[in-house]
Design an enzyme around this catalytic site. Structure first.
Site, PDB file in Angstrom:
ATOM      1  N   SER A   1      -4.401  -3.725  -4.734  1.00  0.00           N
ATOM      2  CA  SER A   1      -3.121  -3.057  -3.884  1.00  0.00           C
ATOM      3  C   SER A   1      -3.238  -3.249  -2.620  1.00  0.00           C
ATOM      4  O   SER A   1      -4.170  -3.431  -1.865  1.00  0.00           O
ATOM      5  CB  SER A   1      -3.128  -1.554  -4.344  1.00  0.00           C
ATOM      6  OG  SER A   1      -4.103  -0.965  -3.494  1.00  0.00           O
ATOM      7  N   ASP A   2      -2.128  -3.372  -1.960  1.00  0.00           N
ATOM      8  CA  ASP A   2      -2.053  -3.610  -0.384  1.00  0.00           C
ATOM      9  C   ASP A   2      -2.382  -1.812  -0.241  1.00  0.00           C
ATOM     10  O   ASP A   2      -2.357  -1.007  -0.823  1.00  0.00           O
ATOM     11  CB  ASP A   2      -0.833  -3.873   0.009  1.00  0.00           C
ATOM     12  CG  ASP A   2      -0.803  -4.172   1.396  1.00  0.00           C
ATOM     13  OD1 ASP A   2      -1.571  -3.697   2.329  1.00  0.00           O
ATOM     14  OD2 ASP A   2       0.298  -4.778   2.050  1.00  0.00           O
ATOM     15  N   TRP A   3      -2.783  -1.694   1.089  1.00  0.00           N
ATOM     16  CA  TRP A   3      -3.383  -0.755   1.509  1.00  0.00           C
ATOM     17  C   TRP A   3      -2.398   0.648   1.505  1.00  0.00           C
ATOM     18  O   TRP A   3      -1.301   0.513   2.120  1.00  0.00           O
ATOM     19  CB  TRP A   3      -3.966  -0.613   2.998  1.00  0.00           C
ATOM     20  CG  TRP A   3      -5.317  -0.894   3.207  1.00  0.00           C
ATOM     21  CD1 TRP A   3      -6.335  -0.340   3.580  1.00  0.00           C
ATOM     22  CD2 TRP A   3      -5.920  -2.141   2.480  1.00  0.00           C
ATOM     23  NE1 TRP A   3      -7.402  -1.268   3.570  1.00  0.00           N
ATOM     24  CE2 TRP A   3      -7.205  -2.010   2.629  1.00  0.00           C
ATOM     25  CE3 TRP A   3      -5.452  -3.312   1.382  1.00  0.00           C
ATOM     26  CZ2 TRP A   3      -8.176  -2.991   2.107  1.00  0.00           C
ATOM     27  CZ3 TRP A   3      -6.297  -4.058   0.782  1.00  0.00           C
ATOM     28  CH2 TRP A   3      -7.838  -4.034   1.229  1.00  0.00           C
ATOM     29  N   LEU A   4      -2.718   1.538   0.654  1.00  0.00           N
ATOM     30  CA  LEU A   4      -1.880   2.770   0.305  1.00  0.00           C
ATOM     31  C   LEU A   4      -0.485   2.269  -0.479  1.00  0.00           C
ATOM     32  O   LEU A   4       0.358   2.780  -0.795  1.00  0.00           O
ATOM     33  CB  LEU A   4      -1.296   3.538   1.254  1.00  0.00           C
ATOM     34  CG  LEU A   4      -2.240   4.136   2.210  1.00  0.00           C
ATOM     35  CD1 LEU A   4      -1.476   5.297   3.068  1.00  0.00           C
ATOM     36  CD2 LEU A   4      -3.161   5.130   1.468  1.00  0.00           C
ATOM     37  N   GLY A   5      -0.573   0.818  -1.207  1.00  0.00           N
ATOM     38  CA  GLY A   5       0.288   0.417  -2.009  1.00  0.00           C
ATOM     39  C   GLY A   5       0.531   0.912  -3.554  1.00  0.00           C
ATOM     40  O   GLY A   5       1.324   0.671  -4.157  1.00  0.00           O
TER      41      GLY A   5
END
Ligand SMILES: *[C@@H]1O[C@H](CO)[C@@H](O)[C@H](O)[C@H]1NC(C)=O
Ligand SMILES: *[C@@H]1O[C@H](CO)[C@@H](O)[C@H](O)[C@H]1NC(C)=O
Ligand SMILES: *[C@@H]1O[C@H](CO)[C@@H](O)[C@H](O)[C@H]1NC(C)=O
Ligand SMILES: *[C@@H]1O[C@H](CO)[C@@H](O)[C@H](O)[C@H]1NC(C)=O
Ligand SMILES: *[C@@H]1O[C@H](CO)[C@@H](O)[C@H](O)[C@H]1NC(C)=O
Ligand SMILES: *[C@@H]1O[C@H](CO)[C@@H](O)[C@H](O)[C@H]1NC(C)=O
Ligand SMILES: *[C@@H]1O[C@H](CO)[C@@H](O)[C@H](O)[C@H]1NC(C)=O
Ligand SMILES: *[C@@H]1O[C@H](CO)[C@@H](O)[C@H](O)[C@H]1NC(C)=O
Ligand SMILES: *[C@@H]1O[C@H](CO)[C@@H](O)[C@H](O)[C@H]1NC(C)=O
Length: 888
Positions: free
Chosen positions: A310-314
């Site tokens: 995932s993207d960061w906090l995605g």
């Protein structure tokens, strides 16, 4: 369909969607837009860009990796490794330990029992972020401007070496999303070009370069992450915008295949070890829990064998995301940095124990991660991570955010090698010569008085790294802002480099580095033999705003008050050279037409050697051979696409309808017959080239056969106890606060999960637990898709002759018309950067692959060749088409 109805009903009932709810399909009713030019509902090839079929139907189960082709050896090693692991050890591989809780921007758990240290994931696409004694490379957009595959590979390899030298296991890059749908897009510069072929080639070469140094890549951001505004609910709220979730990019199936997915196919085919899913929704289903994008397109059709991070906090859910194809969550915390809880971690252990994540799926997650690891690395014992992202101090806390584990955290390892000379050369070889009246350039250095102007020629007087993540536009633009940045080891300014050159040639030199000092500027320009004015335009990532630009640019004109300075110089000096440092297109029409502006150069975002690179071009040490990787229009409206700057759906998800279909950048200009200021692919040289002798050879190749076949049944590795008491925290285990661990607090799964809605929101889509053999899509069958798509059908050759008096480099470009009534006028399909001595010739030769002439059939879900005449052109730009023929 079931899922769509449920979603709508729940939303209508006003029930907040819990994180574990799989948002599949299109929320809204389909609304065919018959007013769209070219729309013909009876012809599947006309659907591109219409607002029909912008859906992401549910696709389950999540395809398991099988170790196709060149992945076989990595899968064999991964199988041996993963077979030894316990459930907690597998979970540890999938979950970041939490933001700023370990040294890297993303760090997984470790497997101490097997002496396997945590995986270190580190930004950025231009160098190792958040450390020291690293290099800053030219941005992706500059790599695209070189049109040189060797440059992309060499830069990738050098960046990979630097990451490896710091103990990084995975570099977060390269970038093919954003592709560049909107010229104002804040992160376009991190990627390559709005053309999918140019991007695909550079993306693949960058991946192979980085991975050749033993470092994994994260091909990002998947997919349709085309603007910064409203990418996430949280950072939108920071600017006072209330939306329920990040924007939805609504894309039809044809546009997805022929444009946005295209470079990812190249990346997967090149062996990308991981793909990063993006923040936005696609067709109203979040990219990191969109089963159509991850399960069906990426892991099914493209046969992707690595893992999705995932993207960061995605990550927006646990079970739903995992069943939809997400394999690793970063930085581990759910919803907010340092929230102390996770959608994965202990929740994933619980989900395996309660049966909502099947054993084969957690095994597949661990297998994909370890296969990625073994694809680039043979030894599970690696050197230490020798830096901390959170401070440059030598000593500090290992677990920075909570201040625990005081130790030496920065060894300050110098990893730059001799990369400075590579960076200097790429900077020069990516500089595009746009205008050069009467051979103004190259200069000699012996001009009586050389004058340099502009904030963009000088330093940031506070220091090149003074603005966090380069979130300001002070001094020359060597790098744009956001997480795609790195600390400069030094930044050679144009002022310094040009002064050095002029002084060593015996000339006189003066500069004015403040655009506000118009009187001084005018007075110096009046005396100068040559005036060189530098101007820039910056952009970056949404979380930082610079001068009111929330990542995306607000305009396509210059920053720092440069326009007034340019006109002041040009109205006082009839030999004015304009140098542009910019993240993408800037409006140049008035400067192209200005009689006193005798030369214009686009130098992009060149990295640490900026001044030396431009001096090499200005003084002819390097003969420019770069070409624009985008179109420079004379007006932003000509692009036909723009950023959505204000939410358009109340407090709900902003809707970005990609109604233009495949018609972005030059495809839009060609389609509407608009003459740009400087077209895609344009760039001049200090010499000249003649094109002749077009040869088109049909190669002997068999007909396309849709792939047919099944995967094996999903494998399970090792034995796993499903008894909760076997998964409790070890006795007397000392925990780092806020840290993500894989163990449970209690044998009561609901309490161990601590999810107030435990059980009630367990949404297991139909088929998601199915372990049986699955059909492989007809367009699939290998990493990158059906291998027959990459068969060469034709060889196109031409003779390129250097007709000038100096050696030079030229990039002949092959364009093809697929010939259908709704296809682009022409599309780039091949290119080659040739180095040619004066009065000699070189052969341009590119192969036309099967996919280059194919179109996407939404009904058959496969590629097909239209029964049309296909024209080929070889040219020096997308509008300077010197040779033309027909594909037989
Ligand atoms: C998971 O990773 C953490 C952090 O590296 C480590 O402390 C813990 O021992 C690991 N757990 C297992 C089961 O290996
Ligand atoms: C599990 O996820 C739920 C839902 O987001 C969250 O409330 C809970 O704190 C998580 N549990 C752990 C142990 O992280
Ligand atoms: C793996 O790396 C370690 C540490 O550098 C080294 O001691 C070991 O010999 C290596 N093993 C192999 C098989 O290369
Ligand atoms: C370029 O050179 C030609 C021939 O010397 C001259 O006629 C013309 O005015 C020059 N153009 C400019 C813009 O200086
Ligand atoms: C365009 O944006 C830049 C950066 O915010 C600003 O400096 C400049 O004045 C703007 N141009 C116009 C014409 O408004
Ligand atoms: C060009 O520069 C000369 C000075 O060399 C000046 O007299 C003239 O007005 C300038 N032309 C324009 C269009 O600004
Ligand atoms: C587990 O127990 C620890 C220590 O009592 C506590 O800090 C933590 O919040 C608990 N976690 C959950 C998910 O209940
Ligand atoms: C299973 O566990 C997951 C993770 O804690 C939770 O979200 C889900 O609601 C649980 N489902 C059932 C049926 O217990
Ligand atoms: C829309 O796509 C689906 C497959 O996803 C296909 O069955 C259907 O025919 C398409 N509709 C049109 C109008 O192309």
């Amino acid at each position: 369909m079931r899922f769509i109805i449920q979603t709508v009903l729940l939303a209508a009932a006003g029930i907040a969607l819990a994180q574990d709810f799989s948002k599949e399909g299109n929320f809204g009713a389909p609304f065919p837009d018959t007013t769209y030019p070219g729309f013909d509902s009876t012809n599947p090839s006309t659907i591109a860009g219409s607002r029909t079929n912008q859906t992401s139907p549910p696709k389950y189960p999540s395809p398991w990796g099988t170790g196709y082709g060149e992945w076989a050896a990595a899968y064999a090693k991964a199988r041996a490794f993963v077979s030894q692991l316990t459930l907690e050890e597998k979970v540890n591989l999938t979950t970041g330990t939490g933001w700023e809780l370990d040294r890297c921007v993303g760090q997984t758990g470790s497997i101490p029992r097997l002496a396997f240290r945590a995986l270190c994931l580190q930004d950025s696409p231009v160098g190792v972020r958040d450390t020291d004694f690293n290099s800053v490379f030219p941005a992706g957009v500059n790599v695209a401007a070189t049109w040189d595959t060797g440059v992309a590979f060499a830069r990738g390899q050098a960046m990979g070496q630097e990451h490896r030298g710091k103990g990084v296991d995975m570099q977060l890059g390269p970038v093919a999303g954003p592709l560049g749908r909107v010229p104002e897009g804040g992160r376009n510069w991190e990627g390559f070009s709005p053309d999918p072929v140019l991007t695909g080639v550079m993306f693949a070469q960058s991946i192979q370069g980085i991975q050749s140094a033993g470092v994994m890549t994260s091909a990002k951001h998947y997919i349709a992450y085309e603007q910064e505004h409203f990418r996430l609910k949280a950072d939108s709220a920071g600017y006072g915008f209330t939306i329920s979730d990040g924007y939805s990019s609504n894309i039809d199936d044809v546009t997805m295949h022929e444009l946005y997915l295209w470079p990812f196919a190249d990346g997967v085919r090149a062996g990308a070890t991981s793909v990063m899913c993006s923040y936005n929704n696609v067709n109203n289903s979040q990219a990191c829990q969109n089963s159509y994008m991850m399960n069906y397109l990426l892991k099914g059709e493209l046969g992707f064998q690595g893992f999705v991070v995932s993207d960061w906090l995605g990550t927006m859910s646990g079970v739903s995301s995992i069943l939809a194809g997400l394999d690793m969550t970063m930085p581990g915390d759910s919803n907010a940095y340092d929230s102390g809880d996770s959608f994965f971690g202990a929740n994933l252990t619980v989900a395996v124990l309660n049966g909502t994540v099947p054993m084969w799926r957690i095994d597949d997650m661990a297998m994909r991660i370890m296969a990625g690891f073994f694809f680039v690395e043979t030894n599970t014992t690696r050197g230490p991570i020798n830096f901390s992202s959170w401070t440059l101090d030598t000593d500090g806390p290992e677990h920075y955010y909570v201040g625990q584990g005081y130790t030496q955290i920065n060894d300050h390892v110098n990893v730059v090698g001799n990369h400075g000379s590579l960076i200097r050369s790429i900077g020069a070889r990516s500089t595009v010569l746009l205008k050069n009246v009467n051979n103004t350039l190259p200069l000699t250095g012996k001009e009586q008085l050389t004058a340099v102007f502009g904030n963009d020629a000088g330093p940031n007087v506070n220091g090149p790294n003074s603005c966090s993540d380069r979130g300001c536009d002070l001094g020359t633009l060597g790098m744009a802002w956001g997480s795609g940045s790195a600390n400069f080891p030094y930044l050679v300014t144009p002022d310094t480099a040009i002064q050095n050159t002029v002084l060593s040639a015996g000339g006189a030199y003066e500069s004015v580095l403040d655009n506000q000092q118009l009187a001084s500027i005018g007075a110096l320009a009046r005396r100068a033999s040559v005036s060189i004015i530098f101007a820039n335009a910056d952009s970056g990532e949404f979380y930082i705003q610079v001068d009111g630009n929330l990542g995306d640019r607000n305009n396509l004109t210059f920053w720092q008050g440069a326009d007034t300075a340019i006109s002041t110089v040009a109205s006082n000096c009839s030999n004015t050279v304009l140098v542009v440092h910019s993240v993408g297109p800037v409006m140049l029409e008035q400067y192209k037409r200005h009689p006193n502006i005798t030369a214009i150069l686009w130098a992009g975002v060149p990295g640490q050697e900026s001044g030396n690179s431009i001096a090499d071009v200005l003084y002819g040490h390097i003969n420019p051979g770069a070409k624009l990787p985008f179109t420079v229009g004379s007006n932003r409206s000509e692009y036909g696409t723009d950023v959505l700057y204000t939410p358009n759906n109340g407090a709900l998800v902003p809707q970005l309808d990609f109604e233009e279909g495949v018609f972005i950048d030059y495809r839009a200009f060609d389609r509407r017959n608009i003459t740009p200021t400087y077209e895609f692919g344009f760039g001049m040289s200090y010499t000249s080239f003649n094109y002749s002798n077009l040869r088109i050879t049909k190669l002997n190749v068999s007909d396309y056969v849709p792939f047919s076949g099944y995967t094996p049944q999903a494998p399970v590795y090792g034995n796993m106890s499903l008894n909760a008491s076997d998964h409790l925290f070890p006795a007397n285990f000392s925990r780092v606060p806020l840290y993500q661990y894989p163990w449970l607090n209690t044998t009561d799964l609901a309490r161990a999960s601590a999810d107030p809605q435990y059980g009630s929101w367990s949404f297991v889509p139909e088929g998601a637990l199915d372990q049986s053999a699955q059909p492989i899509p007809p367009a699939g069958g290998a990493p990158g898709g059906n291998p027959m798509l990459y068969d060469a059908l034709y060889r196109v050759q031409a003779t390129i002759t250097n007709t000038g008096s100096v050696a030079g480099e030229e990039v002949p470009q092959l364009y093809i018309s697929r010939g259908g009534p709704y296809d682009p006028v022409r599309e780039l399909r091949g290119f080659e950067r040739l180095s040619i001595q004066p009065n000699t010739s070189a052969t341009f030769s590119v192969d036309v692959l099967r996919r280059d002439i194919m179109s996407w059939d939404t009904v058959a879900q496969n590629w097909y060749v239209q029964n049309t005449t296909k024209t080929a052109w070889v040219g020096s730009s997308s509008r300077d088409l010197r040779l033309q023929g027909v594909l037989p």
